[in-house]
Write a protein that holds these residues in place. Structure first.
Motif, mmCIF file in Angstrom:
data_model
loop_
_atom_site.group_PDB
_atom_site.id
_atom_site.type_symbol
_atom_site.label_atom_id
_atom_site.label_comp_id
_atom_site.label_asym_id
_atom_site.label_seq_id
_atom_site.Cartn_x
_atom_site.Cartn_y
_atom_site.Cartn_z
ATOM 1 N N ILE A 2 0.848 -1.187 0.000
ATOM 2 C CA ILE A 2 0.000 0.000 0.000
ATOM 3 C C ILE A 2 0.890 1.246 0.000
ATOM 4 O O ILE A 2 2.060 1.185 0.370
ATOM 5 N N TRP A 3 0.299 2.335 -0.410
ATOM 6 C CA TRP A 3 1.008 3.611 -0.454
ATOM 7 C C TRP A 3 0.392 4.558 0.561
ATOM 8 O O TRP A 3 -0.832 4.658 0.664
ATOM 9 N N LEU A 4 1.231 5.220 1.321
ATOM 10 C CA LEU A 4 0.793 6.144 2.350
ATOM 11 C C LEU A 4 1.058 7.573 1.886
ATOM 12 O O LEU A 4 2.167 7.890 1.451
ATOM 13 N N ILE A 22 -0.308 10.031 8.690
ATOM 14 C CA ILE A 22 -0.750 9.417 7.446
ATOM 15 C C ILE A 22 -2.040 10.114 7.043
ATOM 16 O O ILE A 22 -3.023 10.082 7.780
ATOM 17 N N GLN A 24 -3.772 9.630 3.961
ATOM 18 C CA GLN A 24 -4.632 8.662 3.299
ATOM 19 C C GLN A 24 -3.784 7.474 2.877
ATOM 20 O O GLN A 24 -2.557 7.562 2.866
ATOM 21 N N THR A 25 -4.459 6.394 2.502
ATOM 22 C CA THR A 25 -3.762 5.222 1.964
ATOM 23 C C THR A 25 -4.304 4.922 0.568
ATOM 24 O O THR A 25 -5.464 5.212 0.263
ATOM 25 N N SER A 27 -3.828 2.149 -3.126
ATOM 26 C CA SER A 27 -3.350 0.861 -3.627
ATOM 27 C C SER A 27 -2.266 1.020 -4.687
ATOM 28 O O SER A 27 -1.622 0.036 -5.060
ATOM 29 N N CYS A 32 -1.811 7.847 -5.292
ATOM 30 C CA CYS A 32 -1.311 8.663 -4.185
ATOM 31 C C CYS A 32 -0.803 10.009 -4.705
ATOM 32 O O CYS A 32 -1.165 11.066 -4.178
ATOM 33 N N CYS A 58 4.491 10.533 -0.974
ATOM 34 C CA CYS A 58 3.955 9.177 -1.022
ATOM 35 C C CYS A 58 5.064 8.192 -0.645
ATOM 36 O O CYS A 58 6.166 8.261 -1.176
#
Length: 66
Positions: A2-4, A22, A24-25, A27, A32, A58
Motif C-alpha cells: 500500500i502507499w501512504l 498518514i 490517506q492510503t 493501492s 497517491c 507518497c
C-alpha cells in the motif's frame, strides 16, 4: 503493498519535524501522487495555498506480518 500519503509538519530552528501523520492510503503510487497534486491544486484555487512548513509525499509500505 500500500502507499501512504504522508503529511509532515516542520518547524523550529534548526528546522525539524514537529509532527507527521498518514493522510490517506492508496493501492498504487499513481493514485497517491494524483491525490497529493489535487490537494495542492484545490488549496491554490481556494486561495489558501499549503503552507511551506507542510510537506507531503507518497511512501510505499510493505506490511510484513507481526
Amino acid at each position: 503493498m500500500i502507499w501512504l500519503l504522508m503529511v509532515v509538519y516542520l518547524g523550529g530552528d534548526p528546522v525539524s519535524v514537529q509532527r507527521a501523520e498518514i493522510g490517506q492510503t492508496f493501492s498504487s503510487e499513481q493514485d497517491c501522487i494524483k491525490r497529493m497534486k489535487e490537494i495542492f491544486q484545490q488549496a491554490e484555487q481556494q486561495k489558501q495555498p499549503v503552507p511551506s512548513e507542510v510537506n507531503m509525499g507518497c511512501v510505499a509500505f510493505k506490511g510484513k506480518g507481526a
